[in-house]
Every structure is written in C-alpha cells, then in structure tokens.
Motif scaffolding. Structure first.
Motif, PDB file in Angstrom:
ATOM      1  N   ASP A  37       0.782  -1.239   0.000  1.00 59.48           N
ATOM      2  CA  ASP A  37       0.000   0.000   0.000  1.00 59.48           C
ATOM      3  C   ASP A  37       0.813   1.288   0.000  1.00 59.48           C
ATOM      4  O   ASP A  37       0.293   2.344  -0.348  1.00 59.48           O
ATOM      5  N   ARG A  38       2.055   1.234   0.416  1.00 63.96           N
ATOM      6  CA  ARG A  38       2.815   2.487   0.511  1.00 63.96           C
ATOM      7  C   ARG A  38       4.307   2.236   0.379  1.00 63.96           C
ATOM      8  O   ARG A  38       4.795   1.117   0.560  1.00 63.96           O
ATOM      9  N   THR A  39       5.012   3.328   0.062  1.00 62.24           N
ATOM     10  CA  THR A  39       6.469   3.303  -0.048  1.00 62.24           C
ATOM     11  C   THR A  39       7.034   4.386   0.850  1.00 62.24           C
ATOM     12  O   THR A  39       6.606   5.545   0.789  1.00 62.24           O
ATOM     13  N   LEU A  40       7.990   4.007   1.689  1.00 63.80           N
ATOM     14  CA  LEU A  40       8.605   4.941   2.627  1.00 63.80           C
ATOM     15  C   LEU A  40      10.067   5.143   2.254  1.00 63.80           C
ATOM     16  O   LEU A  40      10.833   4.185   2.161  1.00 63.80           O
ATOM     17  N   ASP A  41      10.439   6.412   2.014  1.00 67.20           N
ATOM     18  CA  ASP A  41      11.868   6.685   1.861  1.00 67.20           C
ATOM     19  C   ASP A  41      12.479   6.782   3.254  1.00 67.20           C
ATOM     20  O   ASP A  41      11.790   6.654   4.281  1.00 67.20           O
ATOM     21  N   ASN A  42      13.780   7.008   3.315  1.00 61.50           N
ATOM     22  CA  ASN A  42      14.456   6.998   4.612  1.00 61.50           C
ATOM     23  C   ASN A  42      13.920   8.052   5.569  1.00 61.50           C
ATOM     24  O   ASN A  42      13.761   7.794   6.765  1.00 61.50           O
ATOM     25  N   ALA A  43      13.643   9.247   5.053  1.00 62.40           N
ATOM     26  CA  ALA A  43      13.134  10.309   5.916  1.00 62.40           C
ATOM     27  C   ALA A  43      11.754   9.952   6.456  1.00 62.40           C
ATOM     28  O   ALA A  43      11.476  10.126   7.659  1.00 62.40           O
ATOM     29  N   ALA A  44      10.878   9.451   5.594  1.00 62.65           N
ATOM     30  CA  ALA A  44       9.529   9.092   6.032  1.00 62.65           C
ATOM     31  C   ALA A  44       9.563   7.892   6.981  1.00 62.65           C
ATOM     32  O   ALA A  44       8.791   7.831   7.950  1.00 62.65           O
ATOM     33  N   PHE A  45      10.445   6.949   6.703  1.00 61.32           N
ATOM     34  CA  PHE A  45      10.592   5.777   7.565  1.00 61.32           C
ATOM     35  C   PHE A  45      10.984   6.202   8.978  1.00 61.32           C
ATOM     36  O   PHE A  45      10.376   5.774   9.973  1.00 61.32           O
ATOM     37  N   HIS A  46      11.963   7.080   9.078  1.00 61.39           N
ATOM     38  CA  HIS A  46      12.387   7.582  10.388  1.00 61.39           C
ATOM     39  C   HIS A  46      11.262   8.352  11.072  1.00 61.39           C
ATOM     40  O   HIS A  46      11.030   8.209  12.277  1.00 61.39           O
ATOM     41  N   GLN A  47      10.524   9.117  10.315  1.00 58.76           N
ATOM     42  CA  GLN A  47       9.448   9.933  10.885  1.00 58.76           C
ATOM     43  C   GLN A  47       8.341   9.063  11.492  1.00 58.76           C
ATOM     44  O   GLN A  47       7.872   9.323  12.605  1.00 58.76           O
ATOM     45  N   VAL A  48       7.910   8.038  10.768  1.00 60.61           N
ATOM     46  CA  VAL A  48       6.822   7.204  11.297  1.00 60.61           C
ATOM     47  C   VAL A  48       7.308   6.350  12.472  1.00 60.61           C
ATOM     48  O   VAL A  48       6.522   6.045  13.383  1.00 60.61           O
ATOM     49  N   ILE A  49       8.576   5.986  12.474  1.00 61.11           N
ATOM     50  CA  ILE A  49       9.117   5.265  13.632  1.00 61.11           C
ATOM     51  C   ILE A  49       9.083   6.151  14.870  1.00 61.11           C
ATOM     52  O   ILE A  49       8.697   5.703  15.963  1.00 61.11           O
ATOM     53  N   GLU A  50       9.459   7.401  14.721  1.00 63.55           N
ATOM     54  CA  GLU A  50       9.402   8.334  15.864  1.00 63.55           C
ATOM     55  C   GLU A  50       7.978   8.479  16.378  1.00 63.55           C
ATOM     56  O   GLU A  50       7.740   8.495  17.598  1.00 63.55           O
ATOM     57  N   ALA A  51       7.022   8.603  15.459  1.00 63.83           N
ATOM     58  CA  ALA A  51       5.626   8.743  15.869  1.00 63.83           C
ATOM     59  C   ALA A  51       5.137   7.493  16.594  1.00 63.83           C
ATOM     60  O   ALA A  51       4.461   7.575  17.636  1.00 63.83           O
TER      61      ALA A  51
ATOM     62  N   GLY B 157      22.361  -0.605   3.683  1.00 66.70           N
ATOM     63  CA  GLY B 157      21.997   0.604   2.953  1.00 66.70           C
ATOM     64  C   GLY B 157      20.987   0.359   1.863  1.00 66.70           C
ATOM     65  O   GLY B 157      20.628   1.285   1.124  1.00 66.70           O
ATOM     66  N   GLY B 158      20.532  -0.888   1.735  1.00 66.93           N
ATOM     67  CA  GLY B 158      19.567  -1.237   0.701  1.00 66.93           C
ATOM     68  C   GLY B 158      18.136  -1.042   1.145  1.00 66.93           C
ATOM     69  O   GLY B 158      17.842  -0.251   2.044  1.00 66.93           O
ATOM     70  N   ARG B 159      17.234  -1.798   0.533  1.00 68.87           N
ATOM     71  CA  ARG B 159      15.811  -1.581   0.777  1.00 68.87           C
ATOM     72  C   ARG B 159      15.074  -2.916   0.834  1.00 68.87           C
ATOM     73  O   ARG B 159      15.602  -3.946   0.428  1.00 68.87           O
TER      74      ARG B 159
END
Length: 486
Positions: free
Chosen positions: A24-38, A204-206
């Motif tokens: 359903d979604r794709t998270l780049d590194n910035a978004a991944f870090h942001q949702v983890i913090e939340a 460093g991959g995905r």
C-alpha cells in the motif's frame, strides 16, 4: 550499528532513498524515520519502557517493520505473533512474554492477555519520545518456537545477536546499498526479520514487504519492483517450478534466491536455476542462532545437497556420543557457537541448560562436515515435522488430542507430502467402548491449534505400537500405511 540508531542514520545520509515498501505504501528513509518516531511516541505514552516487551500481531506490512524499530528506539523488545494462531495460542505467547501491549490491525473482542493498540492509532503520539541510549545487551526479539514439551518457548535474542548475525549476512551474501529484498516469508519468523529485512537495511539497501504469497502473481511483483534477491522455503520454489510452461518472467534483476527452513532436493535447486536463470543458495539455521549458521556462497562453490559452510564468525562442529569433535565425513550431533547464539529460553532455565552447553548450541540435528567445511544434514530433531517451512512439534498436537476423554493413546508423526514436503498425521487408540470420529477430533483440534498444525490424516487403531521399554514406537508408525481413516 545498533538497530535503534539505524533509521536516523539512514535519514541523515540519504533522506530520499527508498527504505521500506509494502502493498500500500512506499517509505523513503526520511519518512521511515518519521513514522518510527511517531510510533515510538505512541508506545511510550502507553507506558512502554526499556526492558518491556511489545507483542505484534500483524500480517506482512510496513507497520510491522515500523513497530520493531519503534520498540527498539525505546529499549523495548518485540515478540512477533503468527496471525493464524488461535486466541488461546495468541494469549499464551502474549502473557508468557509479559507483553505490555499488543499491536494489531484488527479490533477484537476476545481476551488476548494484554492491552491492544490498533495500527490505526499507532502514529497518534504527539509529545515526542526521546530515544534511549542503545545497549547491545538490551533484548531485541522473543521469537517463539515449538518445543518438545508441548508449549512454544521464547528464544531470547539481544541486539548483539542481531548485529552480529546481520553483519555476517551482509558479508556472506555480498549485500550493498544497491540490494533490494522482496520479502515473501512471514515477519513472525526470524528469517523474514533478519535475512529479508534487517540485513538489507543495514547494508543501505531496501525491502519490499509483499503480502500473501501467490505463485501465480509472484513474478508479476518481481517484474514490478525489480528485487535483487528473495528468500523462500522449498515449498514455494516447488510452486514456482510447477507454474505453466508459458510463464516466462523477466528475472534479470535477481542475483540469487535463498532457500532454507527445510531440506531441498538437488533436483529442485537445479530446476529453479535452469528455468528462471538465477541460482539458489541453500542455507541452514534456526531461531536459537538468530537465523543462519551456514550458507552456500552465491559467488563461490555451491555444493548441492549441502547447506554450505559456516558464515563468518560462526563455528559449526559435529560431535560424537562422547562429546568429542568428529572428523570430516562422520555424522553426529551438529552444534553451533558464535555471537549469533541466543541468550537462552525465556523463563526456561532447564531447557536453556539442556540446549546451551559450554557456550555451544545443541541443535538436535544430525549431520557431517566434508573436508571443506560444508555441512550435510542427514537427519533432524527426532520428532520435528517441517510443513512448508513451518516447524511443528508432535507433542503440542498430542497434548491437545489427549484432552479428549475418549482418547487413550495419541501419536503424531510426519508423512512425506509432494506439496508441503511433510505433513502431520495422527494415530489414536480409544478407551474401551468409546466412539469418536475424525470430524470430532478435528473440530476439537481446530479450536486449539493453528490450521497448519492440524493432522492431514487420522487413523484409529486398537492400540498403538510400543518399543521394548513401553514407549510409543514412532518409527513403526512412520512406516504404517493406514488402510482406513477414522
């Protein structure tokens, strides 16, 4: 690097590079870090602290990966639960692990043994929870594995285990920032978490987290996301080679496939490579050694029929009955030592003492090493059944069947199956004068056990065979061809 720090490091180094995706979604590194913090903030507001355990009951989604990192940010551990388990099985794991909260996507009215957090509310935290100082000795995962005493037991893995295991896999699999894992194995298993998710992220991959596996659509996903590798069990590879001959996908992005969790035939390995053009590297491991102990090299000599040599930092030995190390070619007990070996079983000191001896993990498997250090498995733990990569211990099924008052004796053994490799079959003997049919037994079992643990066949005998000391003779039952089923 400690995994609690990895998302922030990736976000700072390459904020727009891809990290994790699902259906359903794709998270780049910035978004991944942001949702983890939340998510960490939400968990903290619910009282999660260092040393606590967060249970997660989810299908394969990015939310599950986020929950892992959010808990680690707080110094907490995670116990992932198989979504197909029954309420009784879920409650057992959640309470045995002393979980303070269970993250799930489904509002439930049944008692799961702890408070529930829906994924719809996972990112609702507002205050901002500061990350704790990460410690290598902090518990990271409690992976539950079936035990011979009936109830599953929690394998205690700390961050030192995870880091050592993933660094070794990055090395032996040649993972780089260009690698892209297509995750099709379940994230409640160590393989899905470690080999399919954490290792490529550390390199460093995905990772792309696929939902439910379907052979007919698998290669559509491969052509869409262009992974460089994936890991699967022999049952899945068999499904892929059984696809119609006109299925000719573009697999040029795939460097190799990883095959593990159950023995694969030499013929199957060859069929996959011949048809789809990428090699399979077969490996071996178990939850008690975090994930992997041996693997055939993707860029070196792959010996079909073996599970390869030990990975970097790990020692595999074969011991005789007296505990002495056996020479190459002689079969004995396979033991593993290294930084990936678990810290023990949760609240099971006797099981821990029996399994960890002098710092070495007794696997219960029988095998031999060749002159080059490649391991060949010739047998496995006496009663273990591996159905499509899922470990099933007969004792757990037998304990449920013995709850039926009509049952005098019960024994479960594995039987070869062309699709799943092996399936559990049940033999019962009833008390004098009792009547109990197959449907009644299955109905009772289905209320207590996950569907994959249910016996594929049920045979009623006047009495079950015994050995010379009066124990149930399972070798005889394994050879038994039932003329009728109850």
């Amino acid at each position: 690097m400690h995994f609690a720090l990895l998302p922030a490091h990736r976000a700072a180094a390459a904020p727009s590079a891809p990290a994790v995706a699902d259906d359903d979604r794709t998270l780049d590194n910035a978004a991944f870090h942001q949702v983890i913090e939340a998510a960490a903030t939400t968990l903290a507001e619910l009282g999660v602290r260092r040393g606590d355990v967060v249970a997660v009951l989810l299908p394969n989604t990015a939310d599950l990966v986020v929950t892992l990192f959010a808990a680690w940010r707080l110094g907490a551990a995670v116990t992932p639960i198989n979504p197909v388990l029954t309420t009784d099985e879920i409650r057992y794991q959640a309470t045995d692990a002393s979980s303070v909260v269970l993250v799930t996507d489904n509002a439930r009215t049944d008692d799961l043994g702890t408070s529930v957090l829906l994924t719809a509310d996972l990112y609702a935290g507002t205050e901002g929870a500061p990350a704790v100082d990460p410690h290598d000795e902090d518990r990271a995962l409690l992976i539950y594995t079936s035990g011979t005493t009936g109830r599953p037991k929690g394998v205690r893995l700390d961050h030192a285990n995870l880091t050592a295991q993933c660094l070794a896999l990055v090395d032996v699999l040649g993972l780089t920032a260009d690698d892209h894992s297509l995750l099709i194995l379940p994230l409640f298993h160590a393989n899905g978490i470690v080999a399919g998710t954490l290792s490529p992220l550390l390199a460093g991959g995905r990772t792309t987290v696929a939902g439910r596996f379907k052979a007919a659509t698998f290669f559509d996903r491969v052509e869409q996301v262009r992974p460089t590798y994936f890991s699967a069990v022999p049952t899945i590879y068999q499904m892929l080679v059984d696809l119609p001959a006109d299925v000719r996908p573009d697999t040029s992005s795939i460097r190799y496939g990883i095959c593990g969790a159950a023995p694969a035939s030499v013929e199957l390995l060859a069929k996959v490579e011949q048809r789809y053009g990428f090699p399979l590297v077969e490996g071996y491991g178990l939850s008690e050694c975090t994930c992997v102990a041996t693997v055939n090299p993707y860029d070196g000599v792959r010996k079909a029929g073996t599970v390869g040599p030990a990975i970097p930092g790990v020692t595999v030995q074969v011991l005789g009955p007296d505990g002495a190390v056996l020479p190459a070619g002689e079969a004995g007990d396979v033991v593993i030592s290294g930084p990936n070996v678990m810290r023990g079983y949760l609240n099971r000191p006797e099981d821990t003492t029996e399994t960890l001896v002098d710092g070495r993990l007794r696997t219960g498997d029988i095998g031999f090493l060749d002159e080059d250090g490649y391991l060949t498995l010739v047998d496995r733990a006496k009663d273990l059944i591996i159905r499509g990569g899922e470990n099933i211990y007969p004792k757990e099924i037998e304990s449920v069947i013995y709850q039926l008052p009509q049952v005098a004796e019960a024994a479960v053994v594995g039987r070869p199956d062309p699709k799943f490799g092996e399936v559990p079959v049940l033999f019962v003997a009833l008390t004098d004068g009792a009547v109990l049919d197959r449907d009644a037994i299955l109905t009772h079992a289905a209320a207590k056990l996950a569907a994959y643990k249910l016996p594929a066949e049920i045979t009623t005998l006047p009495s079950l065979p015994k050995n010379a000391v009066g124990k149930l003779d399972k070798p005889t039952l394994r050879k038994f061809e039932a003329p009728t089923s109850a």
